[in-house]
Design a protein around this motif. Structure first.
Motif: not given
Length: 440
Positions: A52, A64-68, A182, A204-205
């Motif tokens: 991320p 793409s999200l890597c967290e809420d 995420a 994000v990635r």
């Protein structure tokens, strides 16, 4: 290291460690062919999602999200007007009509970004703009269209009800609510939501950095004159670079590389510093000048396979350099290169990005005409998908099966998937396709 470059008698000779081997490759059939699905899954097993990275909102589109994401504010954050008009008490205009309008004195004005200077007294109105905070004691908004738009006094021609044309605090999003999770892909609508709740960057990635190069001494860059009839313009590096960019990657197209092994080896080595994935076309078949295949053992662990598919039978993969950067090698014919991209490269790019599904979704279509295949190989024909009269989808081929027919490829909007065990799909029967204009 010995002084002055001289080796002591007891100093051992330096021997480079062999590259770490690749994972066990898939099984092959009695003809030495690997299935398309097995080869795709093998490549996917050799790569990991990129770590991320924090990105500004506009740089995160498509990632793409890597967290809420839990919002700390409500939307709306306060009761506000949904219309340009007048803030009123609904009871004061309950008897209003075209024939007997209700007249109210206008005691102020509220613009967006401002607060009313005082509560709304009974029997009065306050001009209010869309998005402006509702004055205390007001419980409805009468739009301009239902009034004479008076400045000192306003005539109201229609009754209203409590809460009419008012956006209530938190009716869209409430503080403390999980708004994105995420794994969610950040499309423009979600970017807008992030901005609305005050987020300026997200984890994000990142976009994979994909280096694309084409090999072959016969190739010439577009825009230049062809030296002879034996030369051709390079299309593959542009085709593959454009496809990688459309898949969400950050793309670096390298200039053409000839058939000199030392040059190919050096160019590939030089690109490792900026690559999460290297992509080459040409030089992976059985020819005497397939230099990529020649130099790969010097660069890292590699795997060359014959895949039971048409086009795109010869495929290569390697993990090269100290960081074991993945490198995918596809055939040189343009249609073969594109089909190889769709079947193998695009899924790898999507895994690096953390985007799922890795492969395109399958759409069932009715064959408009008979479609032939080659028994024993999965065929990917170029097709044109349209709506039929029954509201479903139908597909017919866009030209022939030749792997050099880039004109037909440009007219296609789908790849028609003909299974290995099928030689012919009769007209009217269903067939699987990948829609090429679908960015999911």
């Amino acid at each position: 290291m010995p002084l002055f470059g001289r080796k002591r008698k007891d100093e051992p000779e330096f021997v480079a460690e062999p590259p770490a081997p690749l994972a066990e490759p898939p099984q092959v059939d009695e003809n030495g062919l690997r299935s398309m699905a097995d080869h795709r899954d093998y490549l996917l097993s050799q790569v990991e999602e990129l770590p991320p990275f924090g990105q500004q909102l506009l740089d995160a589109v498509g990632l793409s999200l890597c967290e809420d994401i839990v919002t700390t504010i409500s939307l709306p954050g306060f009761d506000n007007s949904a219309m340009d008009g007048y803030a009123v008490r609904a009871g004061d205009v309950a008897a209003a009509s075209d024939h007997r309008p209700v007249t109210l004195p206008v005691v102020g004005e509220v613009a967006a970004g401002e607060a009313a200077r005082h509560p709304l007294s009974p029997g009065t109105a306050m001009k209010i703009m869309t998005g402006a905070p509702l004055p205390e004691q007001a419980d409805a908004v009468v739009p301009y269209e239902s009034t004479d738009r008076g400045a000192d006094d306003v005539r109201v021609y229609e009754p209203t009800s409590r809460g009419r044309h008012i956006r209530r605090t938190g009716e869209d999003v409430s503080a403390g609510e999980l708004v994105l999770a995420a794994g969610d892909r950040l499309d423009p609508r979600r970017i807008g939501l992030l901005g609305a709740i005050g987020k300026d960057k997200v984890l994000v990635r990142p976009r994979p950095r994909v280096v694309v190069l084409a090999t072959g001494s016969e190739l010439v860059d577009p825009g230049l004159d062809l030296p002879s009839e034996q030369h051709i313009y390079d299309s593959n590096s542009f085709l593959l670079a454009a496809a990688a960019k459309a898949a969400g990657a950050q793309v670096f197209r390298v200039g053409l590389v000839g058939d000199d092994p030392d040059q190919v080896r050096q160019v590939i080595s030089d690109q490792l510093i900026r690559a999460d994935l290297l992509l080459t076309s040409g030089g992976v078949s059985q020819g005497d000048h397939d230099v990529v295949k020649q130099v790969m053992p010097d660069l890292g662990s590699c795997d060359f396979a014959q895949v039971a598919m048409q086009p795109g039978k010869p495929q290569g993969f390697g993990l090269i350099g100290d960081d074991r950067t993945p490198m995918i090698m596809v055939p040189g014919n343009p249609v073969s290169a594109f089909v190889s991209f769709e079947t193998f490269v695009r899924p790898v790019i999507r895994k690096l990005m953390g985007a799922t599904p890795y492969s395109r979704p399958v759409l069932r279509c009715r064959a408009a005409k008979t479609i032939s295949g080659t028994f024993g190989r999965m065929n990917f024909a170029r097709g044109v998908v349209t709506f039929d009269a029954d509201g479903g989808y139908q597909v017919e081929l866009a030209g022939g099966h030749g792997s050099h027919l880039i004109g037909d490829l440009s007219r296609a909007n789908a790849l028609v998937i003909i299974p290995r065990e099928v030689e012919e799909i009769p007209a009217g029967h269903e067939v699987d396709v990948w829609l090429l204009d679908d960015d999911q």
